[in-house]
Design an enzyme around this catalytic site. Structure first.
Site, short mmCIF file in Angstrom:
data_model
loop_
_atom_site.label_atom_id
_atom_site.label_comp_id
_atom_site.label_asym_id
_atom_site.label_seq_id
_atom_site.Cartn_x
_atom_site.Cartn_y
_atom_site.Cartn_z
CD GLU A 121 7.72 -9.34 -5.45
OE1 GLU A 121 7.43 -10.83 -5.54
OE2 GLU A 121 8.75 -9.22 -4.99
CG ASP A 147 12.34 -11.66 -0.72
OD1 ASP A 147 11.71 -12.52 -0.14
OD2 ASP A 147 12.33 -11.31 -1.95
CD GLU A 155 14.01 -15.58 -4.08
OE1 GLU A 155 13.16 -16.12 -3.21
OE2 GLU A 155 14.02 -14.65 -4.75
C1 BDP Z 1 10.66 -13.03 -3.72
C2 BDP Z 1 10.90 -13.98 -4.93
C3 BDP Z 1 9.74 -13.91 -5.62
C4 BDP Z 1 8.45 -14.36 -4.95
C5 BDP Z 1 8.29 -13.39 -3.82
C6 BDP Z 1 7.23 -13.61 -3.03
O1 BDP Z 1 12.01 -13.32 -5.59
O2 BDP Z 1 9.88 -14.77 -6.78
O3 BDP Z 1 7.41 -14.30 -5.84
O4 BDP Z 1 9.62 -13.30 -3.08
O5 BDP Z 1 7.41 -14.12 -1.80
O6 BDP Z 1 11.49 -13.77 -2.59
O7 BDP Z 1 5.97 -13.34 -3.16
#
Ligand code: BDP
Length: 723
Positions: A314, A388, A416
């Site tokens: 990401e 996730d 989340e």
């Molecule tokens: C996702 C989230 C994000 C996190 C990412 C992570 O949306 O904000 O940075 O995982 O775990 O669940 O790195």
């Protein structure tokens, strides 16, 4: 105020003022599960008062002082009177806590054989004779074991257990049990729904909020021994001396509660704060920079835990920016902290939109070939499922697939994808579902919990992480029931085999009430709550169909982002059916599981229905076990989810007498919002999926209204942390 009311009001106020939690008010939730209110049932109170005449903690290390302070406060609160500290066992009923080396009484009990298997954090609690007198002993090999034993003993009183026939012997199944805070240096919290970050960076290190100690106490009470203070989407500034001094101040406060600090390390830090032109992990100057940085940190924080790293994920920088592997990246940091006893947790949460393969397969592809290449002080941190933190996912296929590497799970305590701090969702069933899943990596009996506790592949370094849900709001977690998820995470990290229901039971008794009906009712609500949320959000294996950005409400129509962030990529609804074909005929993600799990998921007939659309693209007319078609079944789940929130509300209404008015009202209001927003999930999703199925809604449910357009444009303005 009547006289009697006034009296109990002042007694209550006095007790509250004596308690260590700051600014405590009976029903504001700020004391978490460490309330220590005086036992209300007189028989129990009399029994405990009789059994505990005095207490002593032999030794005076900071850890033992914490244990002593806790026992003093806890006993005074729970028993409603001062329980004297003593130096001698002159009467029966003395509670003695210590180690064989620090306490002459514990030494005299000759516990070598019983203590030997308990390691450096386990403990014994038992009734035993000492000099002809019956005592209660809390014994451990180390001072931290004594501290954990003290909290356990208080828990026994809080949950009204018999203390006349005690025989507790326990040790944690994982070595490192930690929270991961996704907290930024500007005090915002990524996916945080409980106010600002607990860490008041601008005022540190000079001003130390009393909350820091309460935080450490709460963690120690459930055996959590590590905390990563900063977001995985890291800011290199945290590694500058300016911030390290602040971190050191927190570490000093946490140490007496056996809580170590860890930091996230931004891979490009050597460039961003070190003035180098590269962060290539094989470049000598980069290796030297990390070594020197580690030395600097350990000079300030001798027991610093180590680093957590999100790399090449990401948008975060990582070794692949320099053509190097995850192992090259992790090892350079691992070598830097190794001389100081530190560790590196390297996240496996990696995926790339430019890789055409199914996103859920990518971590396995990248990491399995590296098995055996990581240093001994590296753990690979793997989310519970391959996508996730969804309301339901199958377990991550990396569990069991890297026998030569220490692998730890990352669970998400912050909600989340499960209603933020507004929905009542007890997460222990979700956590346990993953921990108890059988990977079959070494044949039957190869549960994820055995990968994690090191027993399956004989690893000494073991750990479990939970993404924290605590912030600076008065009750720490926003939703009063969010506290249960923090609590449950700690208890499961200590012992992944504990039952979700038993943990709920404990927490309710410590937090709300020991009244039998109240305990049973709340426990029923909690145990049902996760499945209820799955029903109104993502039933039957649906996943990643939330609103883009905030992840609170539904967004199955999201199709305008990079492909692997859209919803349409995951649900694949069309006129024929719905679901992601991950079978051997599709993306073949099933191949990453060991037999017979692979075959189980691969076959539409044997695939569990609660994961059906995760693994299969299923015709709308497909006949389900209930006899309903897939479309009808989907409608049924969405509708049942909403109706069940109605049930939660009515159950809660029945508890008015048993719960203090403040928390009763807070939960009551939150449940109303939850019901409103569960309806939005149901109606938004069903109206959208109906555009593909072209089928009518079953008569058993009220048809969703008003129309799809309404839900597509719905905005939330009353959800903390959601804009
Ligand atoms: C996702 C989230 C994000 C996190 C990412 C992570 O949306 O904000 O940075 O995982 O775990 O669940 O790195």
């Amino acid at each position: 105020m009547k006289d009697s009311t006034r009296k109990s009001f002042y007694t209550c106020l006095t007790l509250v003022m004596l308690l260590p939690f700051t600014r405590a008010v009976s029903g504001d939730g700020c004391r978490l599960w460490l309330r220590y209110d005086t036992l209300s049932d007189s028989t129990g109170l009399a029994m405990y008062q009789k059994s505990i005449a005095a207490w002593m903690v032999e030794g005076d290390s900071p850890l033992l002082q914490s244990a002593a302070r806790e026992l003093e406060t806890g006993l005074r609160g729970l028993l409603g009177k001062e329980i004297p500290e003593t130096q001698r066992v002159q009467t029966p009923g003395v509670l003695v806590a210590g180690t064989p080396t620090g306490s002459r009484i514990i030494a005299a009990l000759r516990l070598d054989n019983q203590l030997a298997p308990l390691g450096d954090e386990g403990y014994l609690i038992f009734n035993g004779p000492y000099n002809g007198k019956k005592i209660i002993a809390i014994a451990a090999n180390t001072d931290q074991g004594v501290l954990y034993g003290a909290f356990h003993f208080l828990r026994l009183l809080q949950t009204r257990q018999d203390i006349t026939t005690l025989s507790v012997a326990t040790r944690p199944k994982t070595k490192i049990r930690m929270l991961n805070h996704w907290d930024n240096l500007d005090r915002t919290v990524e996916r945080g729904y409980a106010g600002a970050s607990l860490w008041d960076w601008p005022s540190l290190p000079d001003s130390l909020s009393p909350r820091y100690r309460d935080y450490a106490r709460a963690n120690a009470s459930i055996g959590i021994n590590g905390t990563v203070l900063t977001n995985v989407n890291a800011n290199a500034q945290i590694l500058t001396r300016h911030y390290l001094l602040k971190v050191a101040a927190l570490a000093d406060l946490f140490r007496p509660y056996n809580l170590k600090v860890y930091l996230t390390a931004r891979f490009s830090a050597p460039v961003e704060i070190g003035g180098l032109t590269t962060a290539d992990p094989l470049a000598p100057e980069v290796i030297a920079w990390w070594k020197q940085k580690a030395d600097e940190i350990y000079a300030l924080i001798p027991d610093f835990g180590g680093f957590l790293v999100k790399a090449n994920s990401e948008g975060q920088p990582g070794p692949q920016n320099y053509g190097r592997s995850h192992a090259d990246g992790a090892n350079v940091l691992a070598d830097a902290v190794a001389p100081h006893g530190g560790i590196v947790m390297w996240r496996a949460f990696v995926y790339d939109n430019d890789v055409p393969d199914d996103r859920t397969k990518q971590a396995y592809h990248e990491f399995v070939p590296l098995d055996g290449q990581f240093r001994k002080n590296v753990l690979i941190q793997v989310k519970n499922g391959p996508l996730d933190f969804q309301p339901r996912e199958p377990f991550h296929p990396l569990f069991g697939a890297m026998p030569g590497t220490a692998v730890m799970p990352e669970l998400q305590i912050t909600q989340e994808y499960l209603g933020a701090s507004v929905h009542l969702v007890y997460l222990a069933p979700l956590f346990s579902e993953c921990l108890q899943a059988d990977t079959y990596a070494r044949g039957p009996g190869s549960a994820v919990s055995r990968v994690i506790d090191g027993s399956l592949f004989q690893h000494d370094l073991t750990a479990m992480a939970g993404v924290a849900n605590a912030g600076d709001v008065q009750n720490w977690t926003g939703h009063p029931f969010g506290q249960a998820n923090w609590y449950a995470f700690g208890r499961l990290a200590w012992n992944p085999d504990l039952k979700a229901q038993d943990i709920a039971n404990e927490w309710i008794r410590m937090t709300f009430s020991n009244d039998k009906v109240a305990v049973q009712t709340i426990c029923r609500m909690m145990m049902a709550s996760r499945e209820i949320a799955v029903d109104y959000m993502t039933p039957l294996g649906l996943h990643h169909i939330m609103y883009a950005g905030h992840h609170y409400g539904p967004g199955p129509w999201v199709d305008h982002l990079r492909r692997d962030w859209t919803s349409v990529y995951y649900h694949r609804a069309d006129s024929l059916g719905i679901g992601f074909d991950r079978t051997s005929r599709g993306s073949n993600a099933v191949s990453q599981y060991f037999a017979p799990v692979r075959e189980l998921y691969d076959d539409i007939e044997t695939c569990p229905e609660n994961l059906l659309l995760w693994f299969h693209h299923v015709p709308w007319e497909h006949s389900m076990k209930s006899g309903r078609t897939l479309w009808e079944e989907m409608c049924h789940h969405y509708d049942a989810g909403v109706k069940s929130v109605g049930w939660l509300r009515s159950e809660w209404q029945g508890l008015q007498e048993a719960i203090d008015p403040e928390r009763f009202a807070v939960v009551e209001a939150l449940l109303a919002k939850q019901e409103r927003d569960a309806r939005i999930w149901r109606d938004g999703c069903l109206l959208y999926f109906q555009t593909f199925s072209q089928k009518a809604f079953p008569d058993s449910m009220k048809a969703p209204a008003p129309d799809l357009n309404y839900y597509r444009h719905h905005q939330y303005d009353d959800i903390p942390g959601i804009e």
